[in-house]
Scaffold this active site. Structure first.
Site, mmCIF file in Angstrom:
data_model
loop_
_atom_site.group_PDB
_atom_site.id
_atom_site.type_symbol
_atom_site.label_atom_id
_atom_site.label_comp_id
_atom_site.label_asym_id
_atom_site.label_seq_id
_atom_site.Cartn_x
_atom_site.Cartn_y
_atom_site.Cartn_z
ATOM 1 N N LEU A 199 4.373 -4.663 15.677
ATOM 2 C CA LEU A 199 4.262 -5.184 14.321
ATOM 3 C C LEU A 199 4.568 -4.133 13.256
ATOM 4 C CD1 LEU A 199 3.597 -7.592 12.527
ATOM 5 C CD2 LEU A 199 1.186 -6.935 12.646
ATOM 6 N N HIS A 221 -0.491 0.578 7.861
ATOM 7 C CA HIS A 221 -0.492 1.312 9.125
ATOM 8 C C HIS A 221 -1.654 0.889 10.010
ATOM 9 C CE1 HIS A 221 0.720 4.653 11.701
ATOM 10 N NE2 HIS A 221 -0.533 5.065 11.740
ATOM 11 N N TYR A 260 0.178 3.991 15.308
ATOM 12 C CA TYR A 260 0.110 4.932 16.416
ATOM 13 C C TYR A 260 0.587 6.297 15.943
ATOM 14 C CZ TYR A 260 5.117 5.506 17.053
ATOM 15 O OH TYR A 260 6.423 5.851 16.862
ATOM 16 N N SER A 307 0.830 -1.211 0.000
ATOM 17 C CA SER A 307 0.000 0.000 0.000
ATOM 18 C C SER A 307 0.860 1.255 0.000
ATOM 19 C CB SER A 307 -0.965 0.013 1.194
ATOM 20 O OG SER A 307 -0.262 -0.049 2.420
ATOM 21 N N GLY A 308 1.818 1.343 0.934
ATOM 22 C CA GLY A 308 2.684 2.517 0.985
ATOM 23 C C GLY A 308 4.160 2.208 0.850
ATOM 24 N N GLY A 309 4.522 0.937 1.054
ATOM 25 C CA GLY A 309 5.904 0.517 0.876
ATOM 26 C C GLY A 309 6.809 0.754 2.060
ATOM 27 N N GLY A 342 -3.057 1.253 4.463
ATOM 28 C CA GLY A 342 -3.343 -0.170 4.596
ATOM 29 C C GLY A 342 -2.492 -0.870 5.630
ATOM 30 N N TYR A 400 6.771 -2.006 13.346
ATOM 31 C CA TYR A 400 8.234 -1.947 13.244
ATOM 32 C C TYR A 400 8.747 -3.352 12.907
ATOM 33 C CZ TYR A 400 7.988 2.570 15.751
ATOM 34 O OH TYR A 400 7.723 3.858 16.132
ATOM 35 N N SER A 420 6.351 -6.395 1.922
ATOM 36 C CA SER A 420 5.257 -6.085 1.004
ATOM 37 C C SER A 420 5.692 -6.072 -0.454
ATOM 38 C CB SER A 420 4.622 -4.738 1.368
ATOM 39 O OG SER A 420 5.559 -3.682 1.218
#
Length: 694
Positions: free
Chosen positions: A514, A223, A229, A150-152, A221, A516, A159
């Site tokens: 997770l 995150h 957080y 989603s964001g890499g 996605g 991290y 991913s």
């Protein structure tokens, strides 16, 4: 890759095209044998195995491209959806000019963008839910591993990197944000960035924000599905705590929302990692109220400026202060300004306060005088301006900068995490300073918990790190030098600091966050021992919630199609084999007995065995056969037969073969019980006269 016999010897693969195998095999199977020349079912199954191996395992990205494209075309037509793009426009092979740009555009860790990094065979860029549905079903049909991006920002590149042949499902087109101010909610696509979400909220109202992360280029996605957080977590909890609905494409290619997926799966994808369960299309989130004026500050002290006392007091104050105040602590080895050539440690406090500066300064100086906060250290601004400030934009930068999906720079990096439940003593902090100076490069980010985080029950979401945790640690090291030596040196430093901190952090298990992602704490090869392997890292990420995640995973993806090096495993075979999603043991036993009885009859009447196996092939590779009475019947049969024909051979004939040690060889079809259950469907269709040679 050449196949091997059960005894370990190679099986020679003839130089025939798949169509030649189809013609010869079908000719053989549809010609009744003479009574004096019986056909061995074992020989037939071996021939089928060779056929499947040749016809379903493309030897190159080009052949996979053609196979996958045709599958996408067929699937999207079947779904009868209005397409914004043709399948050929969303499928990119290494030979396409678009491939290099797409591959590198969302890589956020240069460690996974080198010449030796495994590359995907294909990249899919869906723009419609039906594209995603088709991609899942086609990936299953071709036995190709799927990675979802989603964001890499996955720190370990999970991913977009895999050790097995794979394709990337790149979700960046799913980035719409629909804000409903009256309901104080927003539907946000999984491919949107946090910056895009914040901008669209601000565009509609200055009275609301969202309690997610401070890096605007992070994808929604990953995150939200892993917890997520930000600097309002002490006031409102995690980003995943504010999710009220979601859409996911499951392993069967169905688009499900909260009501249709059920509460167990909805629970799992709010902190358990969505990529273990399906493809998240979007989340509906509850917005949070923000004041018209917020205040930020950054104050730093070195060891020579009494940083030890500041950090010691911070441990006790930051998790217990007013919930409107979030004070992050950064620790970094730096050059000393007082002694030339010497190193020291700088401790910086970065804060967001949901209120004005006067109230903030008064409160902090009363509770935390060691910080020495002055009003001139503070800056009042709107909440959206504070988003830019935390994103390291210069003061006065236009809000539209949040729409830029590209980070300012991309480095080689490694991140790790820990949780602290008891404050470190002054003496222990002094030892820590020595270690930081010795290593010279690794830094810390301490994020305080408490407040709302301590009030949400551990079982509410998969994220378990609630009450009892003072703060979370991020270990951070970045570098710009190319080469394996630089990488090994910097990774060793991060790991050495992590080992040094062992006495001062959570234990039994040592916990981790997770978001991290850290492969150092354990991986799985998704084979026979996946549950045991998964427990190593799973208990660190999810503690007591891990086993519930495993049960959900087993229920919704028993064949473990959605998998990676740290995915949620399925239950061991002893616990899950021969069971259906919600079927009873008695039902399963009856189905198995029915199948075995049917199989014995066919073995005795070999012509019937040939007919039925030929019918399966007919359904799988000749789906347009006029024998099928409707498209619905045809597609339902195809989805069963095309997968389980190969599975019957692999599981029921070669189950104990050394060749099938790896999950990739098994193709995800290791649970014979599921095969038998699905075969009943084929039997029933046969008895109704569908897809059968009479």
């Amino acid at each position: 890759m050449s196949s091997r016999r059960c005894d370990g010897g190679p099986i020679e693969e003839p130089d025939l095209r798949p169509t030649d195998w189809v013609s010869r095999l079908l000719a053989m199977m549809t010609t009744p044998p003479s009574p004096s020349t019986p056909v061995s079912p074992l020989l037939l199954l071996l021939l089928l195995l060779l056929f499947v191996s040749v016809s379903s395992s493309p030897s190159s990205s080009a052949s996979l491209y053609d196979t996958f494209l045709q599958c996408l075309v067929n699937r999207t037509q079947t779904l009868e959806q209005q397409q914004q793009q043709e399948p050929s426009q969303i499928l990119h092979a290494p030979t396409n000019s678009s491939y290099p740009t797409l591959l590198g555009s969302l890589v956020r860790n240069r460690r996974f963008n080198t010449s030796s990094t495994p590359k995907p065979q294909l990249i899919l860029t869906p723009s419609h839910p039906s594209h995603v549905q088709s991609a899942v079903l086609c990936a299953r049909g071709t036995g190709t591993q799927l990675r979802i991006r989603s964001g890499g920002h996955d720190y370990e590149g999970i991913s977009y990197v895999s050790r097995a042949p794979f394709l990337i499902l790149d979700m960046f087109n799913f980035r719409s944000v629909d804000v409903d101010v009256k309901q104080a909610t927003a539907w946000v696509g999984t491919g949107a960035t946090l910056g895009e979400l914040y901008y669209r909220i601000w565009e509609k109202s200055g009275l609301y924000g969202f309690n997610a992360g401070v890096c605007p280029t992070v994808g929604v996605g990953g995150h939200l599905s892993c917890g997520g957080y930000g600097n309002m977590l002490r006031k409102f909890g995690l980003a995943s705590d504010s999710v009220v609905d979601a859409q996911i494409v499951d392993v069967e290619g169905r688009v499900l929302d909260r009501s249709s997926m059920g509460e167990d799966l909805f629970w799992a994808i709010r902190g358990g990692g969505g990529a273990s369960f399906g493809v998240i299309l979007g989340y509906k989130v509850k917005l949070v109220p923000v004041p018209k004026v917020v205040t930020v500050f950054r104050v730093g002290r070195t060891i020579e400026e009494n940083a030890t006392e500041l950090v010691y007091q911070w441990q006790n104050i930051a998790p217990r202060t007013d919930n409107d105040l979030f004070m992050r602590l950064l620790l970094q080895p730096v050059s000393s300004k007082r002694q030339k050539g010497a190193k020291t440690v700088n401790a910086s406090v970065l804060a967001l306060f949901l209120g004005n500066a006067d109230r903030l300064v008064s409160m902090v100086n009363e509770e935390f005088p060691e910080l020495g906060l002055r009003k001139e250290d503070c800056a009042e601004m709107s909440w959206i301006e504070s988003v830019l400030w935390w994103g390291n934009f210069n003061r006065g930068t236009a809000v539209e900068a949040l729409l830029d999906r590209m980070p300012k720079s991309v480095s080689f990096l490694k991140r790790k995490s820990d949780y602290v439940q008891e404050p470190m003593s002054r003496e222990e902090l002094e030892l820590l300073w020595d270690k930081l100076i010795e290593l010279g490069k690794v830094g810390f980010v301490f994020n305080p918990y408490g407040g709302k985080m301590g009030k949400i029950p551990v079982s509410d979401t998969p994220f378990p790190h609630r009450a009892g945790n003072l703060f979370k640690i991020q270990y951070s090291i970045s570098w710009s030098e190319d080469g394996i030596e630089a990488e090994q040196s910097n990774l060793a430093k991060a790991r050495e600091l992590y080992n040094f901190m062992t006495p001062y952090v959570s234990k039994n298990p040592r916990r981790a966050f997770l978001n991290y992602r850290d492969l150092d704490i354990g991986i799985t090869d998704n084979g026979e021992n996946s549950y045991k392997e998964g427990s190593v890292y799973g208990l660190k990420y999810f503690a007591e919630n891990f086993n519930r995640l495993v049960k959900v995973k087993t229920a919704v993806d028993q064949q473990n199609f959605f998998r990676n090096e740290q995915s949620i495993p399925v239950l061991p075979r002893s616990s899950s084999a021969m069971t259906q999603y919600s079927g009873s043991t008695e039902t399963t036993r009856k189905v198995m007995l029915e199948f075995i009885s049917w199989l014995l009859i066919l073995v005795r009447k070999r012509i019937h065995l040939m007919r039925d196996l030929a019918a399966l092939i007919d359904c799988s590779w000749w789906g347009n056969s006029s024998r099928l009475e409707s498209r619905e019947d045809k597609e339902e049969l195809k989805s069963v037969a095309e997968c389980y024909l190969m599975a019957i051979v692999y599981c029921c004939l070669w189950r104990n073969s050394a060749r099938l040690i790896h999950q990739e060889d098994k193709g995800g079809f290791e649970v014979c019980g599921q095969i038998l259950l699905s075969m009943v469907f084929v039997i029933e269709k046969r008895e109704k006269g569908f897809c059968y040679r009479s």
